[in-house]
Design an enzyme around this catalytic site. Structure first.
Site, PDB file in Angstrom:
ATOM      1  N   GLY A 118      20.806  43.022  15.969  1.00  0.00           N
ATOM      2  CA  GLY A 118      19.451  43.256  15.449  1.00  0.00           C
ATOM      3  C   GLY A 118      18.415  42.156  15.808  1.00  0.00           C
ATOM      4  N   ALA A 119      18.347  41.650  17.051  1.00  0.00           N
ATOM      5  CA  ALA A 119      17.397  40.702  17.248  1.00  0.00           C
ATOM      6  C   ALA A 119      16.266  40.818  17.904  1.00  0.00           C
ATOM      7  CB  ALA A 119      18.199  39.623  18.349  1.00  0.00           C
ATOM      8  N   ARG A 163      13.710  42.353  16.334  1.00  0.00           N
ATOM      9  CA  ARG A 163      12.489  42.107  15.339  1.00  0.00           C
ATOM     10  C   ARG A 163      12.986  41.146  14.174  1.00  0.00           C
ATOM     11  NH1 ARG A 163      11.949  46.579  12.300  1.00  0.00           N
ATOM     12  NH2 ARG A 163      13.785  47.767  12.850  1.00  0.00           N
ATOM     13  N   VAL A 174      25.228  49.121  16.197  1.00  0.00           N
ATOM     14  CA  VAL A 174      26.376  48.400  15.714  1.00  0.00           C
ATOM     15  C   VAL A 174      27.247  49.190  14.831  1.00  0.00           C
ATOM     16  CG1 VAL A 174      25.251  46.106  15.656  1.00  0.00           C
ATOM     17  CG2 VAL A 174      25.081  47.565  13.576  1.00  0.00           C
ATOM     18  N   ASN A 230      23.366  40.428  11.924  1.00  0.00           N
ATOM     19  CA  ASN A 230      22.213  40.535  11.388  1.00  0.00           C
ATOM     20  C   ASN A 230      21.640  41.939  10.920  1.00  0.00           C
ATOM     21  OD1 ASN A 230      19.341  39.419  10.601  1.00  0.00           O
ATOM     22  ND2 ASN A 230      18.947  40.723  12.655  1.00  0.00           N
ATOM     23  N   SER A 242      22.590  39.888   1.535  1.00  0.00           N
ATOM     24  CA  SER A 242      21.406  40.154   0.737  1.00  0.00           C
ATOM     25  C   SER A 242      21.578  39.550  -0.745  1.00  0.00           C
ATOM     26  CB  SER A 242      20.924  41.324   0.791  1.00  0.00           C
ATOM     27  OG  SER A 242      19.952  41.747  -0.302  1.00  0.00           O
ATOM     28  N   TYR A 251      22.707  49.989  -0.310  1.00  0.00           N
ATOM     29  CA  TYR A 251      22.272  48.960   0.225  1.00  0.00           C
ATOM     30  C   TYR A 251      22.870  47.736  -0.548  1.00  0.00           C
ATOM     31  CZ  TYR A 251      19.552  45.055   2.042  1.00  0.00           C
ATOM     32  OH  TYR A 251      19.066  43.948   2.918  1.00  0.00           O
ATOM     33  N   ALA A 309      25.842  47.965  -2.341  1.00  0.00           N
ATOM     34  CA  ALA A 309      27.232  48.159  -1.934  1.00  0.00           C
ATOM     35  C   ALA A 309      27.567  47.813  -0.677  1.00  0.00           C
ATOM     36  CB  ALA A 309      27.582  49.523  -2.181  1.00  0.00           C
ATOM     37  N   ILE A 321      11.963  38.368   1.979  1.00  0.00           N
ATOM     38  CA  ILE A 321      11.740  37.944   3.306  1.00  0.00           C
ATOM     39  C   ILE A 321      10.519  38.926   3.886  1.00  0.00           C
ATOM     40  CG2 ILE A 321      12.157  37.055   5.600  1.00  0.00           C
ATOM     41  CD1 ILE A 321      13.953  35.475   3.201  1.00  0.00           C
TER      42      ILE A 321
END
Ligand code: NAP
Length: 246
Positions: free
Chosen positions: A9-10, A12, A62, A88, A140, A153, A155, A186
């Site tokens: 996930g690079a 963005r 992924v 990520n 997170s 999310y 879980a 973020i």
């Protein structure tokens, strides 16, 4: 010989900044993306033209094991190995638990948790063989404390924390460290679904009186990846949240 880091996930947000910071230090960068090809290509060009590291893009979803296995093999061909894996890639969604459909549930777990399994499972055999490696998973704060209207999310991210701790114990004898960075709020595309009022409220609730930046998270990842600075740190959750959760 420069080390190689795979960042999922690079294309963005946080992942793109992690890639830039590693590139500034001269690492080889395997930039994974799924949908945002143009963003991934322009980041790759930026790294190769202006920063120290050498970057290549690798498309893979992924959540799909075959995609990940093909990507990892392509990275081995291109760079010769993977020294550091940064899991990520992630998606988020806000809705009531009763409105979460089975598909939404499996997409969330598939990307945010199974994606971490897929990447670790494909990368670890060579790390174990080499008796060396480092894995950093992006969790997170909702995985630590649970977020209302983000049950799937939360879980998935709690699962990432559990996976990190268990895997850290298992592969520590192979000299592989596994840690989490657990961001608070973020400002990235992921926050675009939140109203201005909600964002201001989250800022007010944060003891350090500001929202997090992609640099805040990327610097924590870089620290954990440092074999000297973080050599005795494994199985830990490093919270980067301005104090909103202590
Ligand atoms: P973002 O700006 O929405 O970026 C998400 C990234 O994940 C994109 O590069 C996207 O790639 C990639 N991705 C999504 N699904 C994928 C898949 N199936 N396969 C491969 N890549 C995939 O989000 P972000 O804020 O940077 O989030 C990065 C990580 O930090 C996530 O794990 C997120 O849960 C976590 N996090 C974020 C916050 C926050 O407040 N922003 C807080 C806590 C944790 P494509 O666009 O190419 O598909």
């Amino acid at each position: 010989m420069p080390k190689t880091v795979l960042i999922t996930g690079a294309s963005r947000g946080i992942g793109a900044k992690i890639a830039e910071l590693f590139a500034e230090k001269g690492y080889n960068i395997a930039l994974n993306y799924n949908k945002s090809e143009n963003d991934a290509i322009s980041l790759c060009e930026k790294i190769n033209s202006r920063l120290k590291g050498i970057a290549h893009t690798f498309k893979a979803d992924v959540s799909n094991y075959e995609d990940v296995r093909n990507m990892v093999n392509a990275i081995y061909k291109n760079f010769g190995g993977i020294d550091i894996l940064v899991n990520n890639a992630g998606i988020s969604q806000q809705l009531l638990f009763t409105d979460i459909t089975p598909k939404m549930w499996s997409d969330m777990i598939g990307t945010n948790l199974t994606g971490v399994y897929n990447c670790c499972h494909c990368v670890l055999p060579k790390m174990i063989f080499n008796h060396c490696g480092c894995i950093i998973n992006i969790a997170s704060m909702w995985g630590e404390t649970g977020g209302s209207c983000e049950v799937h999310y939360s879980a998935a991210k709690a699962g990432v924390i559990g996976l990190t701790k268990a895997l850290a114990k298992e592969v520590a004898p192979s000299n592989i460290r596994v840690n989490c960075v657990s961001p608070g709020v973020i400002m990235t595309d992921m926050m675009s679904g939140f109203s201005d009022d909600t964002v201001s409220q989250l800022k007010e609730e944060t003891p350090l009186c500001r929202l997090g930046t992609v640099e805040d998270v990327a610097n924590a990842v870089l620290f954990l990846a440092d074999d000297r600075a973080a050599s005795f740190i494994t199985g830990q959750v490093l919270s980067v949240n301005g104090g909103i959760l202590i």
